[in-house]
Design a protein around this motif. Sequence first.
Motif, PDB file in Angstrom:
ATOM      1  N   VAL A 103      36.934  23.728  30.565  1.00 37.70           N
ATOM      2  CA  VAL A 103      37.459  24.601  31.629  1.00 37.70           C
ATOM      3  C   VAL A 103      37.454  23.889  32.974  1.00 37.70           C
ATOM      4  CG1 VAL A 103      37.164  26.792  32.853  1.00 37.70           C
ATOM      5  CG2 VAL A 103      36.766  26.670  30.387  1.00 37.70           C
ATOM      6  N   GLY A 104      36.350  23.204  33.323  1.00 38.60           N
ATOM      7  CA  GLY A 104      36.253  22.543  34.621  1.00 38.60           C
ATOM      8  C   GLY A 104      37.352  21.528  34.866  1.00 38.60           C
ATOM      9  N   PHE A 142      38.185  34.748  38.612  1.00 34.84           N
ATOM     10  CA  PHE A 142      37.620  34.868  37.272  1.00 34.84           C
ATOM     11  C   PHE A 142      38.072  36.163  36.627  1.00 34.84           C
ATOM     12  CE2 PHE A 142      34.136  36.851  34.807  1.00 34.84           C
ATOM     13  CZ  PHE A 142      34.074  35.959  33.747  1.00 34.84           C
ATOM     14  N   ARG A 143      38.373  36.099  35.331  1.00 40.11           N
ATOM     15  CA  ARG A 143      38.657  37.322  34.587  1.00 40.11           C
ATOM     16  C   ARG A 143      38.086  37.204  33.192  1.00 40.11           C
ATOM     17  NH1 ARG A 143      43.233  36.795  31.246  1.00 40.11           N
ATOM     18  NH2 ARG A 143      44.549  34.977  31.654  1.00 40.11           N
ATOM     19  N   TYR A 144      37.708  38.349  32.617  1.00 37.62           N
ATOM     20  CA  TYR A 144      37.113  38.372  31.280  1.00 37.62           C
ATOM     21  C   TYR A 144      37.708  39.517  30.489  1.00 37.62           C
ATOM     22  CZ  TYR A 144      33.584  38.976  27.605  1.00 37.62           C
ATOM     23  OH  TYR A 144      32.949  39.116  26.391  1.00 37.62           O
ATOM     24  N   ASN A 145      38.319  39.201  29.360  1.00 34.99           N
ATOM     25  CA  ASN A 145      38.849  40.207  28.455  1.00 34.99           C
ATOM     26  C   ASN A 145      37.742  40.578  27.478  1.00 34.99           C
ATOM     27  OD1 ASN A 145      40.102  41.519  26.204  1.00 34.99           O
ATOM     28  ND2 ASN A 145      42.088  40.684  26.864  1.00 34.99           N
ATOM     29  N   LYS A 146      37.147  41.743  27.702  1.00 40.91           N
ATOM     30  CA  LYS A 146      35.976  42.150  26.917  1.00 40.91           C
ATOM     31  C   LYS A 146      36.320  42.369  25.449  1.00 40.91           C
ATOM     32  CE  LYS A 146      31.960  45.188  27.235  1.00 40.91           C
ATOM     33  NZ  LYS A 146      31.318  46.292  28.008  1.00 40.91           N
ATOM     34  N   GLU A 147      37.507  42.926  25.197  1.00 43.05           N
ATOM     35  CA  GLU A 147      37.896  43.206  23.812  1.00 43.05           C
ATOM     36  C   GLU A 147      38.078  41.913  23.021  1.00 43.05           C
ATOM     37  OE1 GLU A 147      41.306  45.684  23.714  1.00 43.05           O
ATOM     38  OE2 GLU A 147      40.285  47.426  24.586  1.00 43.05           O
ATOM     39  N   GLU A 148      38.717  40.928  23.650  1.00 46.66           N
ATOM     40  CA  GLU A 148      38.975  39.662  22.950  1.00 46.66           C
ATOM     41  C   GLU A 148      37.892  38.625  23.216  1.00 46.66           C
ATOM     42  OE1 GLU A 148      42.838  38.165  23.692  1.00 46.66           O
ATOM     43  OE2 GLU A 148      43.870  40.016  23.147  1.00 46.66           O
ATOM     44  N   ARG A 149      36.880  38.982  24.065  1.00 43.65           N
ATOM     45  CA  ARG A 149      35.794  38.058  24.405  1.00 43.65           C
ATOM     46  C   ARG A 149      36.369  36.725  24.870  1.00 43.65           C
ATOM     47  NH1 ARG A 149      30.831  39.410  21.976  1.00 43.65           N
ATOM     48  NH2 ARG A 149      30.385  37.283  21.332  1.00 43.65           N
ATOM     49  N   PHE A 150      37.251  36.800  25.881  1.00 45.24           N
ATOM     50  CA  PHE A 150      38.012  35.640  26.326  1.00 45.24           C
ATOM     51  C   PHE A 150      37.874  35.498  27.839  1.00 45.24           C
ATOM     52  CE2 PHE A 150      42.023  33.204  26.957  1.00 45.24           C
ATOM     53  CZ  PHE A 150      41.802  32.211  26.005  1.00 45.24           C
ATOM     54  N   TYR A 151      37.469  34.298  28.293  1.00 43.02           N
ATOM     55  CA  TYR A 151      37.288  34.035  29.720  1.00 43.02           C
ATOM     56  C   TYR A 151      38.494  33.287  30.273  1.00 43.02           C
ATOM     57  CZ  TYR A 151      32.287  34.801  28.695  1.00 43.02           C
ATOM     58  OH  TYR A 151      31.089  35.316  28.295  1.00 43.02           O
ATOM     59  N   GLY A 152      38.783  33.516  31.553  1.00 39.79           N
ATOM     60  CA  GLY A 152      39.830  32.770  32.227  1.00 39.79           C
ATOM     61  C   GLY A 152      39.472  32.528  33.683  1.00 39.79           C
ATOM     62  N   VAL A 153      39.840  31.374  34.215  1.00 45.66           N
ATOM     63  CA  VAL A 153      39.707  31.087  35.643  1.00 45.66           C
ATOM     64  C   VAL A 153      41.018  30.466  36.106  1.00 45.66           C
ATOM     65  CG1 VAL A 153      37.208  30.862  35.919  1.00 45.66           C
ATOM     66  CG2 VAL A 153      38.491  28.959  34.993  1.00 45.66           C
ATOM     67  N   GLU A 154      41.468  30.903  37.270  1.00 45.24           N
ATOM     68  CA  GLU A 154      42.746  30.425  37.791  1.00 45.24           C
ATOM     69  C   GLU A 154      42.630  30.165  39.287  1.00 45.24           C
ATOM     70  OE1 GLU A 154      45.429  33.532  36.726  1.00 45.24           O
ATOM     71  OE2 GLU A 154      45.468  33.011  34.599  1.00 45.24           O
TER      72      GLU A 154
END
Length: 437
Positions: A103-104, A142-154
Motif C-alpha cells: 500500500v505504501g 482512508f476508507r474501509y468496506n466492513k462487509e468486504e473487509r477491504f481497506y483503501g487509501v487515496e
Amino acid sequence: MGTFKIEGGQALKGNITPQGAKNEALQILCAVLLTNEEVKIDNIPDIRDVNKLIEILGNLGVKIQKLGKGSFSFKSDDLHLDYLQSEKFKEEGASLRGSIMIVGPLLGRFGKGYIPKPGGDKIGRRRLDTHFEGFINLGAKFRYNKEERFYGVEAPNGLKGKYMLLEEASVTGTANILMAAVLAEGETTIYNAACEPYLQQLCKMLVSMGADIQGIGSNLLKIVGVKSLGGCTHRVLPDMVEIGSWIGLAAMTKSELTIKDVSWDDLGVIPNTFRKLGVQLERKGDDIYIPAHKDGYEVASFIDGSIMNISDAPWPGFTPDLLSIMLVVATQARGSVLIHQKMFESRLFFVDKLIDMGAKIILCDPHRATVIGHDFQSQLKATTMTSPDIRAGISLLIAALSAKGISTIHNIEQIDRGYENIDERLQAIGAKITRVS
C-alpha cells in the motif's frame, strides 16, 4: 496437510547456512513498486510467504525474471492497478499479512492503494492503525468496506510530508509509511520509528534508489521527498530468527554446529541472550560455532540472585520471534527462567504441547511462562503435535528433534512459510526427519 515424522535424540554435526531474512524480503519486494526501473535482489528465501508475495507482484504486472537461486530482477513499468480491486487479489492478499506493505509504495507513486484485511499467524491482535494513521498524516483519505473487509487509501492531490509520532514502533508500519514518504512533497519526520536491521536494510536500499533519508538505525527518521526513484541492486541479510533457531537446536540436541555467514554485527543482543541460558557460542570470523553441550547448560541469575527473566522488546531489544525458541531451550537447562512475551498475547499457548512431552512449564498468563529446566535428567517424550504458527512450529520441531522416540508434527505448511527446505537442510547435518504428504 503436510506432516513431519521426526526420530529424536540424534546428535547433529556440521555446517548450516541461514537463508535470507523473511521479514526483510517482504519489505524489499514491496519497494520494487516505487520505480519503473529494474531492481535486482539477491538472497531471497524460497519460502511460502515470500513466494506468495512474488506471485501477487506478478499478477499486479511486475515483470519478474529469476536470475539464479535466490536472485531475481523486478521491473514495475506497466502495472495493472485494476487488479487491486479484483476478487482474485482480495483472496490472495488476505492470505498474506506482508501484503499490507504494497500500500505504501503504491500510494506514494500512484496516489492510491488497496488491500484486503490480511491474515498471518494466529498470535493475537496485530493492529493496522499505525499504517493508516501514518498515511492519513501524509494527506491520504482512508476508507474501509466492513462487509468486504477491504481497506483503501487515496491521495489524488499527492502526499505532503509531516512530522508524526508513531503510537507503536511497528516494523511493517514504519516500512509502509517510509515507502510512501520517500515520494511525498517536502520533509517527513517519523519519531518512534522501528529500527530493526530489516528497516535499516530497506532504508539503505531506498537511498541507493535515490531517496533522501537521515537517521538510519535510529528511532527518528527524516525523509525529504524526491520526484522519482531509480533502479538498484540489493542483497538480503541472513535471517536472524533462523540463526537463533539453529543455536537453540544445537543446544537442545547437544550438537556441534557451525552457522555460516551470520552477519554478526546485525544480530544485536541475540548471542548474549542465549548465553543467559548458559548456551556457549563462539564467533569465528562471520560464523557462529556452538560446541556440543555434553554437560548441559546452566541458566544465569541476576546480580541480586533473583530468577532470570527473558523478555522481548522492539529493537535493539530481543526479538519476539525468538522467545518461543528460548522457552524450548530452557526446558533442558539447569535452573529456572521466566519467559515474558510482552508484544503478543497468544504466542505462548503452544506450551501445552511441550507439557505433554514432559516439560515443566507453568503458564502464568497469556504473556508469562515459568520454565523449570530438566538439566537433561529427564528427556522429552515424543508425541503428536500440530503447528499453530511459524515460530511455535519451529520450536516444536526442535523439541521433537531432542525428544526420545518418533514425533509427528502436522500442519507443517506453517513452518514452510518461514523456513526454506528445512527437512533437507536438517537431514544434511544428521537429523532423522521425513516429510509425509
